[in-house]
Design an enzyme around this catalytic site. Structure first.
Site, PDB file in Angstrom:
ATOM      1  N   TRP A 193     -43.273  55.655 -37.903  1.00 38.88           N
ATOM      2  CA  TRP A 193     -42.389  54.752 -38.633  1.00 38.88           C
ATOM      3  C   TRP A 193     -41.831  53.660 -37.710  1.00 38.88           C
ATOM      4  O   TRP A 193     -41.674  52.522 -38.122  1.00 38.88           O
ATOM      5  CB  TRP A 193     -41.270  55.526 -39.314  1.00 38.88           C
ATOM      6  CG  TRP A 193     -40.337  54.636 -40.073  1.00 38.88           C
ATOM      7  CD1 TRP A 193     -39.019  54.407 -39.811  1.00 38.88           C
ATOM      8  CD2 TRP A 193     -40.646  53.813 -41.216  1.00 38.88           C
ATOM      9  NE1 TRP A 193     -38.501  53.506 -40.720  1.00 38.88           N
ATOM     10  CE2 TRP A 193     -39.485  53.128 -41.595  1.00 38.88           C
ATOM     11  CE3 TRP A 193     -41.821  53.588 -41.950  1.00 38.88           C
ATOM     12  CZ2 TRP A 193     -39.440  52.238 -42.660  1.00 38.88           C
ATOM     13  CZ3 TRP A 193     -41.779  52.706 -43.024  1.00 38.88           C
ATOM     14  CH2 TRP A 193     -40.584  52.040 -43.360  1.00 38.88           C
TER      15      TRP A 193
ATOM     16  N   TYR B 196     -31.456  51.578 -38.007  1.00 41.08           N
ATOM     17  CA  TYR B 196     -32.073  51.867 -39.300  1.00 41.08           C
ATOM     18  C   TYR B 196     -31.512  53.168 -39.868  1.00 41.08           C
ATOM     19  O   TYR B 196     -31.112  53.240 -41.031  1.00 41.08           O
ATOM     20  CB  TYR B 196     -33.600  51.944 -39.133  1.00 41.08           C
ATOM     21  CG  TYR B 196     -34.325  52.471 -40.337  1.00 41.08           C
ATOM     22  CD1 TYR B 196     -34.448  51.704 -41.497  1.00 41.08           C
ATOM     23  CD2 TYR B 196     -34.889  53.745 -40.325  1.00 41.08           C
ATOM     24  CE1 TYR B 196     -35.111  52.199 -42.613  1.00 41.08           C
ATOM     25  CE2 TYR B 196     -35.556  54.241 -41.433  1.00 41.08           C
ATOM     26  CZ  TYR B 196     -35.663  53.467 -42.577  1.00 41.08           C
ATOM     27  OH  TYR B 196     -36.314  53.961 -43.671  1.00 41.08           O
TER      28      TYR B 196
ATOM     29  N   GLU C  89     -44.104  52.031 -46.350  1.00 42.26           N
ATOM     30  CA  GLU C  89     -44.509  53.437 -46.225  1.00 42.26           C
ATOM     31  C   GLU C  89     -46.024  53.580 -46.319  1.00 42.26           C
ATOM     32  O   GLU C  89     -46.617  54.398 -45.614  1.00 42.26           O
ATOM     33  CB  GLU C  89     -43.838  54.306 -47.296  1.00 42.26           C
ATOM     34  CG  GLU C  89     -42.344  54.458 -47.147  1.00 42.26           C
ATOM     35  CD  GLU C  89     -41.884  55.235 -45.929  1.00 42.26           C
ATOM     36  OE1 GLU C  89     -42.718  55.860 -45.231  1.00 42.26           O
ATOM     37  OE2 GLU C  89     -40.678  55.224 -45.669  1.00 42.26           O
TER      38      GLU C  89
END
Length: 188
Positions: free
Chosen positions: A49, A19, A41
């Site tokens: 995350w 990522y 988010e």
């Protein structure tokens, strides 16, 4: 073994590193992708995350590939089904906020022509290239994320505090917050 220097937050997990190496910080101007990141988010608020990243494909399936036009019209039966889906974060407030945010997203598109034009207007249409030497130097919020958060809330968005908004700005390349010796710093 990869010997390139990269931001330390991603090191040690192949999914996280991929990522970081391919997506994080790359400028995004496509409304569909901006919406996906915004929703991810908002679900990340209060979580890590990597937790969201590991569930990303499940989120895509559960939320009709983040089709905001479909999501804006979700009825209670769909919301109830989402709240039973163990593949996503089953937070009632966040699931409901996703529907509300899709509706507000469409209103912004109607007003500005695209969500991209609206959100990128906060940085004058181009990425801010920061020069952070270490991870600890990177702020969690900025005056721009404060202003954007305030405006999104005024427009009806939920779970868009300044920290969430700044993470969105980082993820979608509105700011380049790769540390200066990271190999991606110059690439994005």
């Amino acid at each position: 073994m990869n010997t390139r220097t990269k931001c330390s937050w991603c090191i040690g997990d192949p999914l996280y590193e991929a990522y970081h190496d391919t997506e994080w910080g790359v400028p995004v101007y496509d409304d569909a992708t901006l919406f996906e990141f915004l929703i991810l988010e908002t679900f990340q608020a209060g979580l890590s995350w990597i937790t969201i990243l590991r569930k990303r494909e499940n989120f895509r399936k559960a939320f009709d590939n983040f089709d905001y036009k479909k999501i804006a019209n979700y009825k209670q039966d769909k919301i109830d089904a989402l709240l039973k889906d163990t593949g996503i974060v089953r937070n009632k407030l966040k699931v409901n906020a996703t529907v509300t945010n899709a509706q507000a997203f469409i209103k912004i598109q109607e007003e500005f022509g695209s969500f991209s034009q609206y959100i990128w207007g906060f940085v004058n249409g181009k990425p801010i290239k920061n020069t952070w030497p270490t991870l600890k130097d990177i702020p969690a919020t900025t005056p721009i994320s404060d202003a954007l958060s305030k405006d999104l809330k005024k427009r009806g968005f939920k779970f868009v505090g300044s920290t969430v908004v700044y993470a969105h700005m980082q993820a979608t390349g509105m700011v380049n917050d790769h540390i200066t010796d990271c190999f991606r710093y110059k690439e994005v």
